[in-house]
Design a protein around this motif. Sequence first.
Motif, PDB file in Angstrom:
ATOM      1  N   GLU A 153      24.706 -43.624  43.604  1.00 25.84           N
ATOM      2  CA  GLU A 153      23.253 -43.597  43.790  1.00 25.84           C
ATOM      3  C   GLU A 153      22.608 -44.810  43.130  1.00 25.84           C
ATOM      4  O   GLU A 153      21.707 -45.441  43.700  1.00 25.84           O
ATOM      5  CB  GLU A 153      22.677 -42.307  43.215  1.00 25.84           C
ATOM      6  CG  GLU A 153      21.167 -42.171  43.324  1.00 25.84           C
ATOM      7  CD  GLU A 153      20.683 -42.040  44.758  1.00 25.84           C
ATOM      8  OE1 GLU A 153      19.491 -42.287  45.009  1.00 25.84           O
ATOM      9  OE2 GLU A 153      21.502 -41.694  45.636  1.00 25.84           O
ATOM     10  N   LEU A 154      23.063 -45.136  41.918  1.00 22.26           N
ATOM     11  CA  LEU A 154      22.519 -46.306  41.232  1.00 22.26           C
ATOM     12  C   LEU A 154      22.792 -47.581  42.029  1.00 22.26           C
ATOM     13  O   LEU A 154      21.917 -48.433  42.167  1.00 22.26           O
ATOM     14  CB  LEU A 154      23.135 -46.422  39.833  1.00 22.26           C
ATOM     15  CG  LEU A 154      22.746 -45.354  38.815  1.00 22.26           C
ATOM     16  CD1 LEU A 154      23.588 -45.489  37.553  1.00 22.26           C
ATOM     17  CD2 LEU A 154      21.256 -45.458  38.474  1.00 22.26           C
ATOM     18  N   SER A 155      24.007 -47.698  42.557  1.00 24.28           N
ATOM     19  CA  SER A 155      24.349 -48.872  43.352  1.00 24.28           C
ATOM     20  C   SER A 155      23.459 -48.987  44.581  1.00 24.28           C
ATOM     21  O   SER A 155      22.978 -50.083  44.925  1.00 24.28           O
ATOM     22  CB  SER A 155      25.827 -48.794  43.767  1.00 24.28           C
ATOM     23  OG  SER A 155      26.179 -49.893  44.562  1.00 24.28           O
ATOM     24  N   ALA A 156      23.222 -47.865  45.249  1.00 20.52           N
ATOM     25  CA  ALA A 156      22.357 -47.880  46.428  1.00 20.52           C
ATOM     26  C   ALA A 156      20.931 -48.281  46.062  1.00 20.52           C
ATOM     27  O   ALA A 156      20.297 -49.089  46.760  1.00 20.52           O
ATOM     28  CB  ALA A 156      22.367 -46.510  47.099  1.00 20.52           C
ATOM     29  N   LEU A 157      20.418 -47.728  44.969  1.00 21.06           N
ATOM     30  CA  LEU A 157      19.054 -48.054  44.551  1.00 21.06           C
ATOM     31  C   LEU A 157      18.911 -49.532  44.205  1.00 21.06           C
ATOM     32  O   LEU A 157      17.942 -50.188  44.587  1.00 21.06           O
ATOM     33  CB  LEU A 157      18.659 -47.188  43.347  1.00 21.06           C
ATOM     34  CG  LEU A 157      18.362 -45.723  43.637  1.00 21.06           C
ATOM     35  CD1 LEU A 157      18.220 -44.941  42.335  1.00 21.06           C
ATOM     36  CD2 LEU A 157      17.096 -45.582  44.471  1.00 21.06           C
ATOM     37  N   VAL A 158      19.881 -50.059  43.451  1.00 19.26           N
ATOM     38  CA  VAL A 158      19.825 -51.467  43.070  1.00 19.26           C
ATOM     39  C   VAL A 158      19.901 -52.354  44.306  1.00 19.26           C
ATOM     40  O   VAL A 158      19.163 -53.344  44.431  1.00 19.26           O
ATOM     41  CB  VAL A 158      20.962 -51.802  42.083  1.00 19.26           C
ATOM     42  CG1 VAL A 158      21.076 -53.310  41.875  1.00 19.26           C
ATOM     43  CG2 VAL A 158      20.725 -51.110  40.740  1.00 19.26           C
ATOM     44  N   THR A 159      20.776 -52.013  45.242  1.00 23.62           N
ATOM     45  CA  THR A 159      20.914 -52.817  46.456  1.00 23.62           C
ATOM     46  C   THR A 159      19.652 -52.766  47.307  1.00 23.62           C
ATOM     47  O   THR A 159      19.194 -53.784  47.852  1.00 23.62           O
ATOM     48  CB  THR A 159      22.124 -52.336  47.278  1.00 23.62           C
ATOM     49  OG1 THR A 159      23.304 -52.412  46.473  1.00 23.62           O
ATOM     50  CG2 THR A 159      22.315 -53.196  48.512  1.00 23.62           C
ATOM     51  N   GLU A 160      19.067 -51.576  47.418  1.00 23.72           N
ATOM     52  CA  GLU A 160      17.847 -51.426  48.215  1.00 23.72           C
ATOM     53  C   GLU A 160      16.668 -52.182  47.614  1.00 23.72           C
ATOM     54  O   GLU A 160      15.880 -52.814  48.329  1.00 23.72           O
ATOM     55  CB  GLU A 160      17.489 -49.950  48.333  1.00 23.72           C
ATOM     56  CG  GLU A 160      18.430 -49.136  49.204  1.00 23.72           C
ATOM     57  CD  GLU A 160      18.186 -47.642  49.080  1.00 23.72           C
ATOM     58  OE1 GLU A 160      18.856 -46.889  49.794  1.00 23.72           O
ATOM     59  OE2 GLU A 160      17.333 -47.226  48.253  1.00 23.72           O
ATOM     60  N   ARG A 161      16.548 -52.113  46.301  1.00 22.75           N
ATOM     61  CA  ARG A 161      15.348 -52.624  45.645  1.00 22.75           C
ATOM     62  C   ARG A 161      15.484 -54.061  45.145  1.00 22.75           C
ATOM     63  O   ARG A 161      14.465 -54.731  44.927  1.00 22.75           O
ATOM     64  CB  ARG A 161      14.963 -51.707  44.481  1.00 22.75           C
ATOM     65  CG  ARG A 161      14.514 -50.313  44.928  1.00 22.75           C
ATOM     66  CD  ARG A 161      14.434 -49.362  43.749  1.00 22.75           C
ATOM     67  NE  ARG A 161      13.939 -48.051  44.136  1.00 22.75           N
ATOM     68  CZ  ARG A 161      12.682 -47.625  43.962  1.00 22.75           C
ATOM     69  NH1 ARG A 161      11.792 -48.429  43.405  1.00 22.75           N
ATOM     70  NH2 ARG A 161      12.320 -46.417  44.328  1.00 22.75           N
ATOM     71  N   CYS A 162      16.701 -54.504  44.938  1.00 24.09           N
ATOM     72  CA  CYS A 162      16.895 -55.817  44.304  1.00 24.09           C
ATOM     73  C   CYS A 162      17.780 -56.744  45.132  1.00 24.09           C
ATOM     74  O   CYS A 162      18.336 -57.710  44.597  1.00 24.09           O
ATOM     75  CB  CYS A 162      17.511 -55.643  42.909  1.00 24.09           C
ATOM     76  SG  CYS A 162      16.632 -54.528  41.808  1.00 24.09           S
ATOM     77  N   PHE A 163      17.952 -56.456  46.417  1.00 24.72           N
ATOM     78  CA  PHE A 163      18.925 -57.174  47.235  1.00 24.72           C
ATOM     79  C   PHE A 163      18.733 -58.689  47.177  1.00 24.72           C
ATOM     80  O   PHE A 163      19.687 -59.450  47.027  1.00 24.72           O
ATOM     81  CB  PHE A 163      18.838 -56.685  48.685  1.00 24.72           C
ATOM     82  CG  PHE A 163      19.816 -57.362  49.596  1.00 24.72           C
ATOM     83  CD1 PHE A 163      21.144 -56.971  49.631  1.00 24.72           C
ATOM     84  CD2 PHE A 163      19.407 -58.408  50.421  1.00 24.72           C
ATOM     85  CE1 PHE A 163      22.046 -57.601  50.468  1.00 24.72           C
ATOM     86  CE2 PHE A 163      20.304 -59.038  51.259  1.00 24.72           C
ATOM     87  CZ  PHE A 163      21.631 -58.635  51.282  1.00 24.72           C
ATOM     88  N   TYR A 164      17.517 -59.148  47.298  1.00 27.84           N
ATOM     89  CA  TYR A 164      17.270 -60.586  47.372  1.00 27.84           C
ATOM     90  C   TYR A 164      17.361 -61.271  46.007  1.00 27.84           C
ATOM     91  O   TYR A 164      17.288 -62.503  45.931  1.00 27.84           O
ATOM     92  CB  TYR A 164      15.912 -60.850  48.014  1.00 27.84           C
ATOM     93  CG  TYR A 164      15.892 -60.447  49.474  1.00 27.84           C
ATOM     94  CD1 TYR A 164      16.559 -61.216  50.426  1.00 27.84           C
ATOM     95  CD2 TYR A 164      15.241 -59.295  49.888  1.00 27.84           C
ATOM     96  CE1 TYR A 164      16.559 -60.838  51.769  1.00 27.84           C
ATOM     97  CE2 TYR A 164      15.237 -58.919  51.227  1.00 27.84           C
ATOM     98  CZ  TYR A 164      15.905 -59.693  52.162  1.00 27.84           C
ATOM     99  OH  TYR A 164      15.919 -59.314  53.479  1.00 27.84           O
ATOM    100  N   HIS A 165      17.536 -60.485  44.949  1.00 26.18           N
ATOM    101  CA  HIS A 165      17.735 -61.064  43.617  1.00 26.18           C
ATOM    102  C   HIS A 165      19.208 -61.084  43.223  1.00 26.18           C
ATOM    103  O   HIS A 165      19.574 -61.742  42.245  1.00 26.18           O
ATOM    104  CB  HIS A 165      16.950 -60.258  42.577  1.00 26.18           C
ATOM    105  CG  HIS A 165      15.464 -60.315  42.760  1.00 26.18           C
ATOM    106  ND1 HIS A 165      14.676 -61.315  42.228  1.00 26.18           N
ATOM    107  CD2 HIS A 165      14.614 -59.491  43.429  1.00 26.18           C
ATOM    108  CE1 HIS A 165      13.415 -61.107  42.553  1.00 26.18           C
ATOM    109  NE2 HIS A 165      13.347 -60.005  43.267  1.00 26.18           N
TER     110      HIS A 165
END
Length: 353
Positions: free
Chosen positions: A301-313
């Motif tokens: 879940e954490l990985s999905a959230l980070v990817t969704e919210r911070c992908f371009y960083h």
Amino acid sequence: MSETRTKDLPATEQQDERRLNMIEAINDALDVSMGRDDDVVVMGEDVGYFGGVFRCTAGLQEKYGKTRVFDTPINECGIIAVAVGMGAYGLRPVPEIQFADYIYPGLDQLISEAARLRYRSAGEYVAPMTVRSPFGGGIFGGQTHSQSPEAIFTHVSGLKTVIPATPYDAKGLLISCIEDNDPVIFFEPKRIYNGPFSGYYDKPVQPWKKFDASVVPEGYYKIPLGKARQVTEGEQLTILAYGTMVHVVEAVCREKGVEADILDLRTLVPLDIEAIEASVERTGRCLIVHEATRTSGFGAELSALVTERCFYHLEAPVERVTGFDTPYPHSLEWAYFPGPIRIGEAIDKILKD
């Protein structure tokens, strides 16, 4: 008291310092809460006269009596069910499930009753109960005494899930949980019950040895749920962890000379997603470490959230280091733990990309 220790406390409520281990801090939190509110009731197997299998409730029955600290039959479903009724009636029960592995018979009561009571009654009733339970490895308990089932509860709307990593946090978070009007699962990492451990390598630490304890203020203080703790500051990568793994990743980074932004999540639900986003956007790299099994673990879940919210960083893929998708081993539990070798390899991989 240093600024780091006191930033969660109102200035008027900062108290004298003591050094306690997590067991003592939890006992102190229960004592403080029971002393402030007669509606707080402690219940569970062996929590009364014996003081709990890990001694977290030692002395409470003698101080507050058998009507407020009482033993129950070996019936986890019944323990949770009674606590739900007590909460609806107006009490603030703190049931102890002796090991997290034994919480499964009470799942229906937690999921179908406690978690839904506020919604089903349109707010007329609540379930202000805090289910305490030691979880994770560290005592060679194997698959019946060492599981990490936190992901199950983070999936249930209406439940909050809290996991402290230090005695200071254990006391402040537990008091907040007891005063919360929603049901909370409060998992206590038994591997660090007796204080910060020194043997994070692939060899066991004597589980009953008393290590240096953390500074814990006297009296009443609260740590708000949903606020992560920044353990160390660094620009190379962000590491998300909770419970025992906070200490492991900190030790690995120290030995490798890695300047990591380590976040101790403290609470999985509610989650401090703002702190996570801010850190990952600054470092561009993220490693997630937890002791539970990999598949459908909270790290997913954490990985999905980070990817969704911070992908371009992100400058490298999000990495996870977890327990294995196997039954929990008795004699090989130190190989099961995410340790310095696997964590170090993951850090090297992230920084190389």
